[in-house]
Design an enzyme around this catalytic site. Structure first.
Site, PDB file in Angstrom:
ATOM      1  N   HIS A 189       0.850  -1.188   0.000  1.00 19.61           N
ATOM      2  CA  HIS A 189       0.000   0.000   0.000  1.00 19.61           C
ATOM      3  C   HIS A 189       0.882   1.233   0.000  1.00 19.61           C
ATOM      4  CE1 HIS A 189      -3.394   2.605   0.967  1.00 19.61           C
ATOM      5  NE2 HIS A 189      -2.603   3.201   1.842  1.00 19.61           N
ATOM      6  N   ASP A 212     -14.841   2.765   8.764  1.00 18.60           N
ATOM      7  CA  ASP A 212     -13.834   3.727   8.304  1.00 18.60           C
ATOM      8  C   ASP A 212     -14.427   4.675   7.265  1.00 18.60           C
ATOM      9  OD1 ASP A 212     -11.137   4.834   7.843  1.00 18.60           O
ATOM     10  OD2 ASP A 212     -11.477   3.972   5.857  1.00 18.60           O
ATOM     11  N   ARG A 216     -14.545  12.925   9.483  1.00 19.94           N
ATOM     12  CA  ARG A 216     -13.277  13.608   9.824  1.00 19.94           C
ATOM     13  C   ARG A 216     -12.950  14.676   8.790  1.00 19.94           C
ATOM     14  NH1 ARG A 216      -9.540   8.980   9.440  1.00 19.94           N
ATOM     15  NH2 ARG A 216      -7.926  10.546   9.680  1.00 19.94           N
ATOM     16  N   SER A 221      -7.278   4.019  10.021  1.00 20.56           N
ATOM     17  CA  SER A 221      -8.068   4.051   8.793  1.00 20.56           C
ATOM     18  C   SER A 221      -7.391   3.228   7.691  1.00 20.56           C
ATOM     19  CB  SER A 221      -8.230   5.521   8.380  1.00 20.56           C
ATOM     20  OG  SER A 221      -8.676   5.629   7.074  1.00 20.56           O
ATOM     21  N   LYS A 229      -8.466  -1.056   6.336  1.00 23.22           N
ATOM     22  CA  LYS A 229      -8.778  -1.508   4.975  1.00 23.22           C
ATOM     23  C   LYS A 229      -7.789  -2.595   4.521  1.00 23.22           C
ATOM     24  CE  LYS A 229      -8.930   2.869   4.144  1.00 23.22           C
ATOM     25  NZ  LYS A 229      -9.096   4.285   3.934  1.00 23.22           N
TER      26      LYS A 229
END
Ligand code: URA
Length: 434
Positions: free
Chosen positions: A82, A161, A168, A183, A187
């Site tokens: 990621h 999330d 947010r 967050s 995922k």
């Protein structure tokens, strides 16, 4: 349990229990707790922070709020990657086939681009026919056959999330390290891989502008992984300029293919090798870093990684003629050279401004419902450390309009110069592991 007591507790700087965290995550996901109370709690967390194991409990509650992908039908050890988001970041297009060329399965769920950053799915859709919508069964079958598949997000992953992030965004509570870490990791953990390699960007074009903040975020995410039983490695890499030379979609595919065919575009190739090395070592394909790095470099030189990419394109319905003859990829109508009005050594290329210039051309989306023009984009001619004289070409804009004035202005704003030589930035600052 009452939400108001949880808000009090965090407002006063105390630690929340697992039951309290579960209560507000479950209640908020179901709609039983209103936005105003969760907003107050997010602000309390923003100011008071969370302890590392509290952040891990928050992440676990967010994972448990929805489905998790079961990848157990894929043979072998699965490592996900990621990136926290960059400009010109086509690393997944290189790392995917490269890791797969070492026999390690890559089951990648990717996203679309928004704002100044691009998305892997949009880039792949530059190839006619390329299909990113697969059933879970097809996805798993493709990974088993070709060691690599890329799909859009399937399933209802971490719905808590999704709601929290939207809240947010409008309550000035995005920039909290435990909330960002939770967050991102919720995922990733729901996506089902055995281990995770994170590319945490740092610099002017990154979410985290300073090395200190990037390191704090990286450590928090590695710690979440450790607490929840997923080995996680975080690489902190530079985003003070775009990665590689191409920003867009079809042109980024071309640049990724060049690397897969052995080209030596320095930052892009080195970062891809670094990430792929950690992924293959985690998967146990090689005994150590040096052995993995050397083997993966060979797979870039000998065509193995490129052949995996070709088979992956064919398996997902893409027109392979476009890969074998890159001139068949979408082409823009105009190629406009933007020249410099200033001179000196390049000190900075604001990646966000280059990303916005590419978005103005049509390569990215201002809102999530915009469509993409795969043909347009930007080729950088100068990077940090290069010397520039007045009239030198800074970038070439690939545009479908003859006068893309907004993009020209944005590109000129992005480049900063100074007299006297400038060092090239460090590419990889640190590797964080537990
Ligand atoms: N990206 C995410 O997915 N979550 C955040 O909170 C920030 C960036």
């Amino acid at each position: 349990m009452r939400m108001v007591d949880i808000i009090y507790k965090k407002r006063n700087g105390n630690e929340l229990t697992e039951a309290e965290i579960q209560f507000f995550i479950e209640g908020y996901t179901k709609g039983a707790i209103p936005d105003y109370q969760v907003s107050a709690l997010m602000m309390a967390i923003y100011f008071q922070g969370m302890l590392p194991h509290e952040t891990a409990l928050l992440t676990k509650a967010m994972v448990d709020s929805g489905e998790s992908i079961d990848l157990s039908a894929i043979e072998g050890y699965k490592v996900d990657k990621h990136s926290t988001g960059g400009v010109g970041d086509k690393v997944t297009l290189i790392v995917g086939p490269l890791v797969a060329s070492a026999g390690v399965p890559v089951a990648k769920m990717s996203g679309r681009g928004l704002g100044h950053t691009g998305g892997t799915l949009d880039k792949l859709e530059s190839i006619d026919g390329f299909n990113i919508e697969m059933t879970e069964e097809q996805f798993i079958d493709n990974v088993n056959k070709h060691k690599l598949a890329v799909t859009g997000q399937t399933g209802n992953l971490a719905p808590a999330d999704k709601k929290l992030y939207a809240l947010r965004d409008v309550t000035a509570t995005v920039e909290s390290i435990p909330l960002i870490a939770g967050s991102i990791m919720s995922k990733k953990l729901a996506s089902g891989a055995d281990s995770i390699v994170l590319d945490v960007k740092t610099g002017s074009g990154a979410f985290m502008k300073t090395l200190e903040d990037s390191e704090a975020l990286a450590k928090e995410m590695v710690n979440i992984g450790k607490n929840l039983g997923k080995k996680t490695v975080a690489i902190i890499s530079d985003m003070n300029q775009p990665l590689g030379f191409e920003v867009g979609n079809a042109n980024e595919i071309k640049e990724a293919i060049a690397i897969l065919q052995g080209a030596k575009v320095e930052d892009l190739r080195l970062l891809s090798l670094e990430i792929a090395t950690h992924m293959t070592v985690l998967a146990g394909a090689y005994s150590d870093y040096d052995e993995a790095y050397a083997a993966l470099e060979r797979n870039l030189e000998n065509g193995k990684a490129f052949e995996v990419f070709r088979q992956f394109v064919i398996a997902q319905g893409g027109n392979i003629d476009m890969i074998d003859d890159l001139n068949k990829l979408p082409q823009a109508a105009h190629h406009i050279q933007v020249t410099s009005d200033k001179e000196g050594y390049v000190t900075k290329i604001d990646a966000e401004s280059i990303g916005i210039a590419a978005m103005y051309l049509g390569a990215g989306r201002a809102t999530k419902d915009d469509s993409i023009n795969h043909a347009v984009g930007i080729t950088l001619n100068k990077k940090i450390g290069d010397i520039v004289k007045k009239g030198d070409v800074l970038v070439t804009l690939h545009a479908d309009t003859a006068k893309p004035d907004d993009s020209v202005r944005k590109v000129k704003e992005a480049y900063c110069f100074k007299e006297g030589s400038v060092e090239r930035p460090t590419l990889i600052y640190k590797v964080i592991r537990d």
